[in-house]
Design a protein around this motif. Structure first.
Motif, short mmCIF file in Angstrom:
data_model
loop_
_atom_site.label_atom_id
_atom_site.label_comp_id
_atom_site.label_asym_id
_atom_site.label_seq_id
_atom_site.Cartn_x
_atom_site.Cartn_y
_atom_site.Cartn_z
N ASN A 1 -15.72 3.56 -14.57
CA ASN A 1 -16.82 4.26 -15.23
C ASN A 1 -16.78 4.01 -16.73
N SER A 2 -17.96 3.95 -17.35
CA SER A 2 -18.02 3.79 -18.80
C SER A 2 -17.85 5.13 -19.51
N SER A 3 -18.09 6.23 -18.79
CA SER A 3 -17.90 7.57 -19.34
C SER A 3 -17.45 8.49 -18.22
N PHE A 4 -16.75 9.54 -18.58
CA PHE A 4 -16.24 10.46 -17.57
C PHE A 4 -17.37 11.33 -17.03
N PRO A 5 -17.56 11.37 -15.69
CA PRO A 5 -18.61 12.23 -15.12
C PRO A 5 -18.20 13.70 -15.22
N VAL A 6 -18.98 14.48 -15.93
CA VAL A 6 -18.58 15.86 -16.24
C VAL A 6 -19.01 16.86 -15.19
N VAL A 7 -19.70 16.43 -14.13
CA VAL A 7 -20.24 17.38 -13.17
C VAL A 7 -19.15 18.24 -12.54
N ASN A 8 -17.97 17.66 -12.26
CA ASN A 8 -16.91 18.44 -11.63
C ASN A 8 -16.32 19.47 -12.59
N LEU A 9 -16.38 19.21 -13.88
CA LEU A 9 -15.88 20.19 -14.84
C LEU A 9 -16.76 21.45 -14.82
N PHE A 10 -18.03 21.27 -14.51
CA PHE A 10 -18.95 22.41 -14.41
C PHE A 10 -18.85 23.08 -13.05
N ASN A 11 -18.81 22.28 -11.98
CA ASN A 11 -18.98 22.82 -10.63
C ASN A 11 -17.69 23.07 -9.87
N GLU A 12 -16.61 22.37 -10.20
CA GLU A 12 -15.35 22.52 -9.47
C GLU A 12 -14.19 22.69 -10.44
N PRO A 13 -14.19 23.77 -11.24
CA PRO A 13 -13.16 23.92 -12.27
C PRO A 13 -11.74 24.07 -11.72
N SER B 1 -10.25 22.53 -9.35
CA SER B 1 -9.62 21.24 -9.05
C SER B 1 -9.36 20.42 -10.30
N GLN B 2 -9.87 20.85 -11.46
CA GLN B 2 -9.74 20.09 -12.69
C GLN B 2 -8.71 20.68 -13.66
N LEU B 3 -8.11 21.80 -13.32
CA LEU B 3 -7.22 22.52 -14.23
C LEU B 3 -6.09 21.63 -14.73
N ALA C 1 -10.41 13.40 -26.42
CA ALA C 1 -9.50 13.38 -25.26
C ALA C 1 -8.86 14.76 -25.19
N ALA C 2 -9.04 15.45 -24.05
CA ALA C 2 -8.61 16.84 -23.98
C ALA C 2 -8.28 17.22 -22.55
N PHE C 3 -7.49 18.29 -22.40
CA PHE C 3 -7.13 18.84 -21.10
C PHE C 3 -8.14 19.93 -20.72
N PHE C 4 -8.58 19.91 -19.47
CA PHE C 4 -9.48 20.97 -19.02
C PHE C 4 -8.68 22.27 -18.85
N PHE C 5 -9.25 23.38 -19.36
CA PHE C 5 -8.55 24.67 -19.30
C PHE C 5 -9.23 25.65 -18.36
N LYS C 6 -10.50 25.94 -18.57
CA LYS C 6 -11.19 26.90 -17.72
C LYS C 6 -12.69 26.86 -18.01
N THR C 7 -13.45 27.65 -17.27
CA THR C 7 -14.85 27.88 -17.58
C THR C 7 -14.94 28.99 -18.62
N TRP C 8 -15.71 28.75 -19.66
CA TRP C 8 -15.71 29.60 -20.84
C TRP C 8 -17.08 30.26 -21.01
N GLY C 9 -17.10 31.53 -21.40
CA GLY C 9 -18.34 32.21 -21.70
C GLY C 9 -18.61 32.19 -23.19
N TYR C 10 -19.82 31.79 -23.59
CA TYR C 10 -20.14 31.69 -25.01
C TYR C 10 -21.60 32.07 -25.23
N ARG C 11 -21.95 32.34 -26.47
CA ARG C 11 -23.33 32.58 -26.84
C ARG C 11 -23.87 31.32 -27.53
N PRO C 12 -24.99 30.75 -27.06
CA PRO C 12 -25.48 29.50 -27.65
C PRO C 12 -25.91 29.62 -29.10
N GLU C 13 -26.28 30.82 -29.54
CA GLU C 13 -26.70 31.02 -30.92
C GLU C 13 -26.09 32.30 -31.44
#
Length: 470
Positions: free
Chosen positions: A257-269, A271-273, A346-358
């Motif tokens: 892949n030319s870039s890492f597919p991020v879908v699993n970071l959103f949908n299957e956290p 398995s990505q820990l 380049a980073a390690f996946f930690f968890k799903t995070w709650g944030y405010r967009p603004e």
């Protein structure tokens, strides 16, 4: 103590400054500690004391463990005087040799709520063997004991389980051994057992005796996973420049892949820990986070870090939040529609995070709704070179050029269609013998009543040339 009128005064409670004082405050004094039977392995007669000590170890905070623990003493010199060591907190390191599970006797289990404990056999570099009684072990050890992996344990000295001063085999009561597997996180000094405390899936916190956060709380940093966050941030900071980027880049190339597919970071956290990934994208928001906790600053040397809200090509306009120790020189902090910085992280996946967009509006003071994003931890962000094929600016330029090309094609099609229509109209007029120059515009005056139409018809018969002109 306050001298203000109307306020009652209360005596000052002396601070607990050591492990023995802490145990004594909960009724575990010298007489209780003396019940341990030296010179033999842990047995049922030791369980009453052992369970009480394990329960107290689980109540300690990281700052207390760090402040009260001592390095290993010359163990053999204390063979004749174990009472001098009992109740003191020691930190030992070594290699894991074995793990065994033991059930707590039913009566004690009913009173304490502890059904089992574990005895981990650890050997240090000097050849000394320890029996570490732990309230829990890393979840991964349940399926396979990682014999030979580096471990560390901080526990209360209970007794000798060896039979001679040459092989004393100290027994320590600990909450859970720290685990440093042979991977990049482990080699950087991250206690990977702490990943069990990160709520990333339905099984998080399912371990007996633990309370998992529920609802929106599990998407914030809590007392449960706060230590894991800062340990991972400290481990990333120990990496050399580029040390995370290179293995992440190699993994990406091997995947094709030319870039890492991020879908699993959103949908299957779940398995990505702990997974190391390389992301290319555009930062729309970068802010500096000051660490005000004195304990974190003292233990890890972390005074601040940076939060990067990174949008990748396939994140569908949803950001990934990357926490890094360093920013490239010259990269300003900021946010907003006009703020855009192309970066590689380049980073390690930690968890799903709650944030405010603004941020909250200064006029209304109302906060925006919470949103969720993958949270990753790395050492640094790297600026993307203009020649990099993954540069998101180049992608945007290609998109704009494609859009302009599409507009040009549509314009040519409309122009050619109009030209064919005009040609057909001229051909039709030639067949009926009407001059093209005499064609009037269609308006209200040209479409008058029937009498006007009759007059126009008469003028045409008489050969007059002022048809359609008033």
């Amino acid at each position: 103590m306050s001298d203000s009128p109307g306020q009652a005064t209360s005596p000052t409670v002396p601070a607990i400054t050591g492990m023995r004082e802490f145990l004594s405050a909960f009724g575990i004094g010298e007489s209780s500690l003396a019940q341990a039977r030296d010179g033999q392995p842990v047995c049922q007669e030791d369980q009453e004391l052992l369970v009480r000590l394990l329960d107290r170890m689980a109540a300690l905070q990281p700052a207390e463990i760090s402040g009260w623990s001592e390095p290993p003493p010359a163990w053999r010199s204390f063979w004749e005087q174990p009472a001098a060591l009992r109740g003191r907190l020691f930190t030992i390191e070594g290699r894991l040799r074995d793990v065994q599970s033991f059930d707590v006797i039913p009566e004690l289990a009913a009173r304490s709520g502890m059904k089992r404990y574990y005895i981990c056999t650890i050997a240090d570099e000097k050849g000394l063997t320890y029996s570490v009684c732990a309230r829990r072990i890393p979840t991964a050890w349940s399926s396979r004991v990682p014999v030979g992996d580096r471990v560390r344990a901080t526990g209360i000295f209970v007794k000798w389980s060896g039979s001679s001063p040459e092989s004393p085999q100290p027994v320590l009561a600990a909450d859970r051994p720290a685990w440093f597997p042979d991977n990049l996180l482990g080699r950087l000094g991250m206690d990977c057992a702490l990943l069990d405390d990160v709520p990333v899936g339905r099984t998080a916190g399912a371990e007996a005796g633990t309370d998992a956060p529920t609802g929106l709380e599990r998407f914030f940093l809590t007392g449960r996973d706060r230590e894991a966050f800062y340990q991972m941030l400290a481990a990333a900071g120990r990496a050399n420049p580029g040390e995370l980027y290179e293995p992440a880049r190699r993994d990406l190339e091997q995947s094709g892949n030319s870039s890492f597919p991020v879908v699993n970071l959103f949908n299957e956290p779940a398995s990505q820990l702990g997974r190391l990934v390389l992301l290319y994208g555009t930062a729309r928001r970068i802010e500096k986070i000051e660490v005000r906790d004195a304990d974190i600053r003292r233990r890890f040397g972390i005074t601040h870090y940076y939060s990067i809200y990174l949008f990748t090509q396939d994140s569908q306009n949803n950001p990934l939040v990357c926490c890094v120790r360093e920013l490239p020189p010259g990269i300003p902090l900021g946010e907003g529609p006009r703020y855009a910085v192309d970066l590689a992280v380049a980073a390690f996946f930690f968890k799903t995070w709650g944030y405010r967009p603004e941020r909250a509006s200064s006029e209304t003071g109302q906060q925006t709704a919470w949103q969720l994003a993958p949270l990753l931890i790395g050492r640094e962000a790297l600026p993307l070179a203009e020649s990099d094929s993954r540069n998101t600016a180049a992608f945007t330029g290609m998109f704009i050029l494609s859009l302009l090309f599409l507009i040009l094609v549509v314009w040519l099609w409309v122009w050619m269609s109009n030209r064919r229509d005009r040609a057909a109209l001229l051909e039709l007029r030639g067949r009926v013998g009407e001059p093209a120059a005499a064609t009037p515009p269609f308006d209200e005056e040209a479409s008058g009543d029937s009498n006007s139409a009759g007059r126009m018809g008469n003028n045409a018969e008489e050969g007059r040339s002022d048809v359609g002109i008033r």
